[in-house]
Design a protein around this motif. Sequence first.
Motif, mmCIF file in Angstrom:
data_model
loop_
_atom_site.group_PDB
_atom_site.id
_atom_site.type_symbol
_atom_site.label_atom_id
_atom_site.label_comp_id
_atom_site.label_asym_id
_atom_site.label_seq_id
_atom_site.Cartn_x
_atom_site.Cartn_y
_atom_site.Cartn_z
ATOM 1 N N ASP A 1 43.631 21.439 30.464
ATOM 2 C CA ASP A 1 43.693 22.885 30.681
ATOM 3 C C ASP A 1 45.132 23.370 30.932
ATOM 4 O O ASP A 1 45.640 24.213 30.185
ATOM 5 C CB ASP A 1 42.758 23.266 31.825
ATOM 6 N N PRO A 2 45.828 22.848 31.950
ATOM 7 C CA PRO A 2 47.197 23.327 32.164
ATOM 8 C C PRO A 2 48.148 22.972 31.022
ATOM 9 O O PRO A 2 49.081 23.718 30.729
ATOM 10 C CB PRO A 2 47.642 22.653 33.461
ATOM 11 N N LEU A 3 47.890 21.844 30.378
ATOM 12 C CA LEU A 3 48.742 21.433 29.264
ATOM 13 C C LEU A 3 48.640 22.432 28.112
ATOM 14 O O LEU A 3 49.657 22.903 27.587
ATOM 15 C CB LEU A 3 48.356 20.029 28.786
ATOM 16 N N VAL A 4 47.429 22.789 27.722
ATOM 17 C CA VAL A 4 47.235 23.744 26.632
ATOM 18 C C VAL A 4 47.837 25.094 27.009
ATOM 19 O O VAL A 4 48.551 25.709 26.222
ATOM 20 C CB VAL A 4 45.735 23.882 26.273
ATOM 21 N N ARG A 5 47.589 25.533 28.217
ATOM 22 C CA ARG A 5 48.125 26.833 28.655
ATOM 23 C C ARG A 5 49.654 26.831 28.706
ATOM 24 O O ARG A 5 50.284 27.855 28.433
ATOM 25 C CB ARG A 5 47.550 27.212 30.012
ATOM 26 N N SER A 6 50.247 25.708 29.036
ATOM 27 C CA SER A 6 51.717 25.632 29.097
ATOM 28 C C SER A 6 52.345 25.782 27.713
ATOM 29 O O SER A 6 53.536 26.092 27.602
ATOM 30 C CB SER A 6 52.163 24.320 29.740
ATOM 31 N N LEU A 7 51.571 25.571 26.666
ATOM 32 C CA LEU A 7 52.072 25.673 25.298
ATOM 33 C C LEU A 7 51.992 27.093 24.733
ATOM 34 O O LEU A 7 52.510 27.358 23.645
ATOM 35 C CB LEU A 7 51.294 24.719 24.389
ATOM 36 N N ILE A 8 51.369 28.013 25.454
ATOM 37 C CA ILE A 8 51.188 29.378 24.944
ATOM 38 C C ILE A 8 52.520 30.061 24.625
ATOM 39 O O ILE A 8 52.662 30.626 23.531
ATOM 40 C CB ILE A 8 50.312 30.221 25.900
ATOM 41 N N PRO A 9 53.536 30.030 25.498
ATOM 42 C CA PRO A 9 54.798 30.699 25.138
ATOM 43 C C PRO A 9 55.425 30.136 23.857
ATOM 44 O O PRO A 9 55.903 30.897 23.008
ATOM 45 C CB PRO A 9 55.704 30.441 26.354
ATOM 46 N N GLU A 10 55.382 28.819 23.699
ATOM 47 C CA GLU A 10 55.926 28.206 22.486
ATOM 48 C C GLU A 10 55.095 28.622 21.264
ATOM 49 O O GLU A 10 55.642 28.916 20.196
ATOM 50 C CB GLU A 10 55.949 26.689 22.624
ATOM 51 N N ALA A 11 53.774 28.651 21.416
ATOM 52 C CA ALA A 11 52.903 29.049 20.315
ATOM 53 C C ALA A 11 53.211 30.483 19.880
ATOM 54 O O ALA A 11 53.250 30.777 18.680
ATOM 55 C CB ALA A 11 51.437 28.910 20.724
ATOM 56 N N LEU A 12 53.427 31.367 20.840
ATOM 57 C CA LEU A 12 53.764 32.755 20.512
ATOM 58 C C LEU A 12 55.065 32.826 19.709
ATOM 59 O O LEU A 12 55.157 33.565 18.725
ATOM 60 C CB LEU A 12 53.885 33.600 21.787
ATOM 61 N N GLU A 13 56.050 32.053 20.122
ATOM 62 C CA GLU A 13 57.345 32.052 19.443
ATOM 63 C C GLU A 13 57.222 31.506 18.017
ATOM 64 O O GLU A 13 57.743 32.095 17.063
ATOM 65 C CB GLU A 13 58.368 31.244 20.241
ATOM 66 N N VAL A 14 56.510 30.402 17.847
ATOM 67 C CA VAL A 14 56.330 29.795 16.522
ATOM 68 C C VAL A 14 55.536 30.738 15.624
ATOM 69 O O VAL A 14 55.879 30.942 14.453
ATOM 70 C CB VAL A 14 55.636 28.418 16.635
ATOM 71 N N PHE A 15 54.492 31.346 16.177
ATOM 72 C CA PHE A 15 53.654 32.258 15.377
ATOM 73 C C PHE A 15 54.447 33.495 14.960
ATOM 74 O O PHE A 15 54.318 33.968 13.836
ATOM 75 C CB PHE A 15 52.409 32.648 16.193
ATOM 76 N N LYS A 16 55.265 33.996 15.865
ATOM 77 C CA LYS A 16 56.095 35.174 15.564
ATOM 78 C C LYS A 16 57.012 34.903 14.374
ATOM 79 O O LYS A 16 57.198 35.773 13.523
ATOM 80 C CB LYS A 16 56.919 35.542 16.800
ATOM 81 N N GLN A 17 57.546 33.701 14.315
ATOM 82 C CA GLN A 17 58.431 33.330 13.207
ATOM 83 C C GLN A 17 57.685 33.265 11.876
ATOM 84 O O GLN A 17 58.278 33.462 10.813
ATOM 85 C CB GLN A 17 59.122 32.006 13.498
ATOM 86 N N ARG A 18 56.386 32.995 11.930
ATOM 87 C CA ARG A 18 55.564 32.912 10.719
ATOM 88 C C ARG A 18 55.219 34.280 10.146
ATOM 89 O O ARG A 18 54.871 34.395 8.974
ATOM 90 C CB ARG A 18 54.246 32.191 11.019
ATOM 91 N N LEU A 19 55.234 35.311 10.993
ATOM 92 C CA LEU A 19 54.822 36.647 10.534
ATOM 93 C C LEU A 19 55.830 37.252 9.566
ATOM 94 O O LEU A 19 56.974 37.059 9.603
ATOM 95 C CB LEU A 19 54.634 37.586 11.730
#
Length: 176
Positions: A158-176
């Motif tokens: 749970d905390p591991l997945v949640r800790s990845l949210i900021p990185e996921a947002l950044e990577v996804f933003k670059q894909r848009l």
Amino acid sequence: MAQLISIIDFKRNRMAGKAFTHWEKRLGYQPEPSEKISHLPDKVVFCLAELGHEATLALYDLVMGVRDLGPAEKFHYLGSQDKVKALDAFLFVLDQVRFDLMQRLGWVHSLAADLYPLVDLASRNQEIKEEFSPTVPLLVKSFQREKGLWDRPGVEQDPLVRSLIPEALEVFKQRL
């Protein structure tokens, strides 16, 4: 059975009418009553996951609309019980949006949100949470290896997945 389904659809359509009233103005997108998070456009998912002002209001419109509590702007005027229920649903839907974003990146496996329309996630959040354990999706093994997360003993998912949210947002933003 056909009668039962039409009643469910009628209720969902009614809730969606209230829940999505301001989405076109806030997000530039109007979901269908039975639309799932996985069917939302990438830009809408990113906007909701990033949780800017308009996205926050759109999510509160959703969780308050399905409960007949009015628009997002009335959240602060709710009684404490309604406020807690709306906030709990808000956080659940936000989690599902963010997990969907991570799934689109190929980082996590399937989610509770895959099975339910947005309206149901907002209106039946407690019931859906109880059905899914854990409520946080599992990381894809290849992603764990790539990030060096595979061999960390004692790290809870749970905390591991949640800790990845900021990185996921950044990577996804670059894909848009």
